[in-house]
Design a protein around this motif. Structure first.
Motif, PDB file in Angstrom:
ATOM      1  N   GLY A  16      -5.167  -1.630  -1.481  1.00 50.98           N
ATOM      2  CA  GLY A  16      -5.893  -1.098  -0.332  1.00 50.98           C
ATOM      3  C   GLY A  16      -5.976   0.407  -0.221  1.00 50.98           C
ATOM      4  N   VAL A  17      -5.441   1.139  -1.179  1.00 48.15           N
ATOM      5  CA  VAL A  17      -5.601   2.593  -1.169  1.00 48.15           C
ATOM      6  C   VAL A  17      -7.023   2.876  -1.641  1.00 48.15           C
ATOM      7  N   THR A  18      -7.732   3.723  -0.926  1.00 49.23           N
ATOM      8  CA  THR A  18      -9.128   3.984  -1.268  1.00 49.23           C
ATOM      9  C   THR A  18      -9.234   5.058  -2.353  1.00 49.23           C
ATOM     10  N   PRO A  19     -10.360   5.095  -3.054  1.00 51.31           N
ATOM     11  CA  PRO A  19     -10.569   6.177  -4.025  1.00 51.31           C
ATOM     12  C   PRO A  19     -10.457   7.562  -3.385  1.00 51.31           C
ATOM     13  N   ASP A  20     -10.997   7.717  -2.184  1.00 52.67           N
ATOM     14  CA  ASP A  20     -10.898   9.015  -1.505  1.00 52.67           C
ATOM     15  C   ASP A  20      -9.446   9.378  -1.201  1.00 52.67           C
ATOM     16  N   GLU A  21      -8.652   8.392  -0.819  1.00 49.58           N
ATOM     17  CA  GLU A  21      -7.232   8.662  -0.537  1.00 49.58           C
ATOM     18  C   GLU A  21      -6.500   9.051  -1.813  1.00 49.58           C
ATOM     19  N   LEU A  22      -6.797   8.398  -2.920  1.00 50.72           N
ATOM     20  CA  LEU A  22      -6.152   8.765  -4.185  1.00 50.72           C
ATOM     21  C   LEU A  22      -6.564  10.170  -4.611  1.00 50.72           C
TER      22      LEU A  22
ATOM     23  N   ARG B 149       0.832  -1.202   0.000  1.00 49.22           N
ATOM     24  CA  ARG B 149       0.000   0.000   0.000  1.00 49.22           C
ATOM     25  C   ARG B 149       0.872   1.260   0.000  1.00 49.22           C
ATOM     26  N   ASP B 150       1.864   1.279   0.879  1.00 51.55           N
ATOM     27  CA  ASP B 150       2.756   2.442   0.941  1.00 51.55           C
ATOM     28  C   ASP B 150       3.567   2.590  -0.341  1.00 51.55           C
ATOM     29  N   ARG B 151       4.008   1.483  -0.905  1.00 52.21           N
ATOM     30  CA  ARG B 151       4.742   1.542  -2.173  1.00 52.21           C
ATOM     31  C   ARG B 151       3.858   2.100  -3.283  1.00 52.21           C
ATOM     32  N   SER B 152       2.581   1.727  -3.261  1.00 54.95           N
ATOM     33  CA  SER B 152       1.653   2.268  -4.257  1.00 54.95           C
ATOM     34  C   SER B 152       1.492   3.775  -4.099  1.00 54.95           C
ATOM     35  N   LEU B 153       1.345   4.243  -2.863  1.00 58.33           N
ATOM     36  CA  LEU B 153       1.229   5.692  -2.638  1.00 58.33           C
ATOM     37  C   LEU B 153       2.476   6.430  -3.133  1.00 58.33           C
ATOM     38  N   ALA B 154       3.640   5.871  -2.834  1.00 56.60           N
ATOM     39  CA  ALA B 154       4.889   6.498  -3.279  1.00 56.60           C
ATOM     40  C   ALA B 154       4.993   6.492  -4.801  1.00 56.60           C
TER      41      ALA B 154
ATOM     42  N   HIS C   5      -4.679   1.456 -10.576  1.00 57.80           N
ATOM     43  CA  HIS C   5      -5.377   0.189 -10.323  1.00 57.80           C
ATOM     44  C   HIS C   5      -4.629  -0.645  -9.284  1.00 57.80           C
ATOM     45  N   ARG C   6      -3.317  -0.674  -9.401  1.00 55.46           N
ATOM     46  CA  ARG C   6      -2.517  -1.440  -8.432  1.00 55.46           C
ATOM     47  C   ARG C   6      -2.694  -0.866  -7.027  1.00 55.46           C
ATOM     48  N   ALA C   7      -2.731   0.473  -6.925  1.00 59.20           N
ATOM     49  CA  ALA C   7      -2.944   1.111  -5.618  1.00 59.20           C
ATOM     50  C   ALA C   7      -4.291   0.701  -5.031  1.00 59.20           C
ATOM     51  N   LEU C   8      -5.322   0.716  -5.848  1.00 58.71           N
ATOM     52  CA  LEU C   8      -6.638   0.284  -5.376  1.00 58.71           C
ATOM     53  C   LEU C   8      -6.599  -1.176  -4.934  1.00 58.71           C
ATOM     54  N   ASP C   9      -5.931  -2.009  -5.704  1.00 61.19           N
ATOM     55  CA  ASP C   9      -5.789  -3.423  -5.332  1.00 61.19           C
ATOM     56  C   ASP C   9      -4.999  -3.582  -4.030  1.00 61.19           C
TER      57      ASP C   9
ATOM     58  N   THR D 226      -8.094  13.166 -14.290  1.00 62.55           N
ATOM     59  CA  THR D 226      -8.785  12.555 -15.422  1.00 62.55           C
ATOM     60  C   THR D 226      -8.504  11.056 -15.476  1.00 62.55           C
ATOM     61  N   LEU D 227      -7.247  10.674 -15.289  1.00 65.82           N
ATOM     62  CA  LEU D 227      -6.886   9.254 -15.309  1.00 65.82           C
ATOM     63  C   LEU D 227      -7.455   8.513 -14.105  1.00 65.82           C
ATOM     64  N   LEU D 228      -7.520   9.168 -12.968  1.00 64.13           N
ATOM     65  CA  LEU D 228      -8.122   8.554 -11.792  1.00 64.13           C
ATOM     66  C   LEU D 228      -9.605   8.311 -12.024  1.00 64.13           C
ATOM     67  N   ALA D 229     -10.302   9.282 -12.595  1.00 65.09           N
ATOM     68  CA  ALA D 229     -11.725   9.106 -12.878  1.00 65.09           C
ATOM     69  C   ALA D 229     -11.949   7.912 -13.808  1.00 65.09           C
ATOM     70  N   THR D 230     -11.112   7.773 -14.799  1.00 63.18           N
ATOM     71  CA  THR D 230     -11.220   6.636 -15.721  1.00 63.18           C
ATOM     72  C   THR D 230     -10.967   5.326 -14.990  1.00 63.18           C
ATOM     73  N   ALA D 231      -9.926   5.288 -14.169  1.00 64.32           N
ATOM     74  CA  ALA D 231      -9.604   4.064 -13.417  1.00 64.32           C
ATOM     75  C   ALA D 231     -10.755   3.666 -12.510  1.00 64.32           C
ATOM     76  N   LEU D 232     -11.359   4.639 -11.833  1.00 64.17           N
ATOM     77  CA  LEU D 232     -12.465   4.333 -10.932  1.00 64.17           C
ATOM     78  C   LEU D 232     -13.693   3.859 -11.706  1.00 64.17           C
ATOM     79  N   ALA D 233     -13.942   4.445 -12.857  1.00 65.05           N
ATOM     80  CA  ALA D 233     -15.083   4.037 -13.684  1.00 65.05           C
ATOM     81  C   ALA D 233     -14.911   2.618 -14.208  1.00 65.05           C
ATOM     82  N   GLU D 234     -13.660   2.207 -14.419  1.00 65.51           N
ATOM     83  CA  GLU D 234     -13.379   0.864 -14.925  1.00 65.51           C
ATOM     84  C   GLU D 234     -13.590  -0.216 -13.870  1.00 65.51           C
ATOM     85  N   ARG D 235     -13.657   0.184 -12.629  1.00 69.39           N
ATOM     86  CA  ARG D 235     -13.818  -0.801 -11.539  1.00 69.39           C
ATOM     87  C   ARG D 235     -15.257  -0.959 -11.263  1.00 69.39           C
TER      88      ARG D 235
END
Length: 105
Positions: A69-75, A39-44, A63-67, A96-105
């Motif tokens: 355990g990073v939440t959409p709100d945290e991103l 999770r921390d590596r994803s945030l970094a 997507h990897r960050a979400l997988d 814009t890319l975050l919105a797309t990633a969240l829509a894909e889930r």
């Protein structure tokens, strides 16, 4: 989102050693070291990609960050925070890319 297996297949055909290092060293060793959680590596990683404006790699790592355990709100908060350190255009593009990633889930 670009299919990670397709991206790795392309890399393996084009730059086989880079694909090998990516799989064995980066994801097989660096990402598995005990000093930081996945999770921390994803945030970094997401922070670095946003700050350096590396948009091509960002969707995979969102997507990897979400997988991991990073939440959409945290991103969302991370991107907002980075606007003040990495610049508004970097954050706006990441949003814009975050919105797309969240829509894909």
């Amino acid at each position: 989102m670009t299919d990670p297996s397709s991206a790795m297949a392309t890399m393996a055909r084009t730059a086989p050693k880079l694909a090998e290092l990516t799989e064995q060293v980066l994801f097989g060793d660096v990402w598995c070291r005990p000093g930081l959680s996945q999770r921390d590596r994803s945030l970094a990683t997401v922070s670095a990609l946003v700050a350096l404006y590396r948009l091509e790699q960002l969707p995979f790592h969102l997507h990897r960050a979400l997988d991991n355990g990073v939440t959409p709100d945290e991103l969302s908060e991370l991107v907002t925070h980075l606007a003040f350190y990495a610049g508004w255009p970097c954050a706006a593009s990441a949003t814009t890319l975050l919105a797309t990633a969240l829509a894909e889930r």
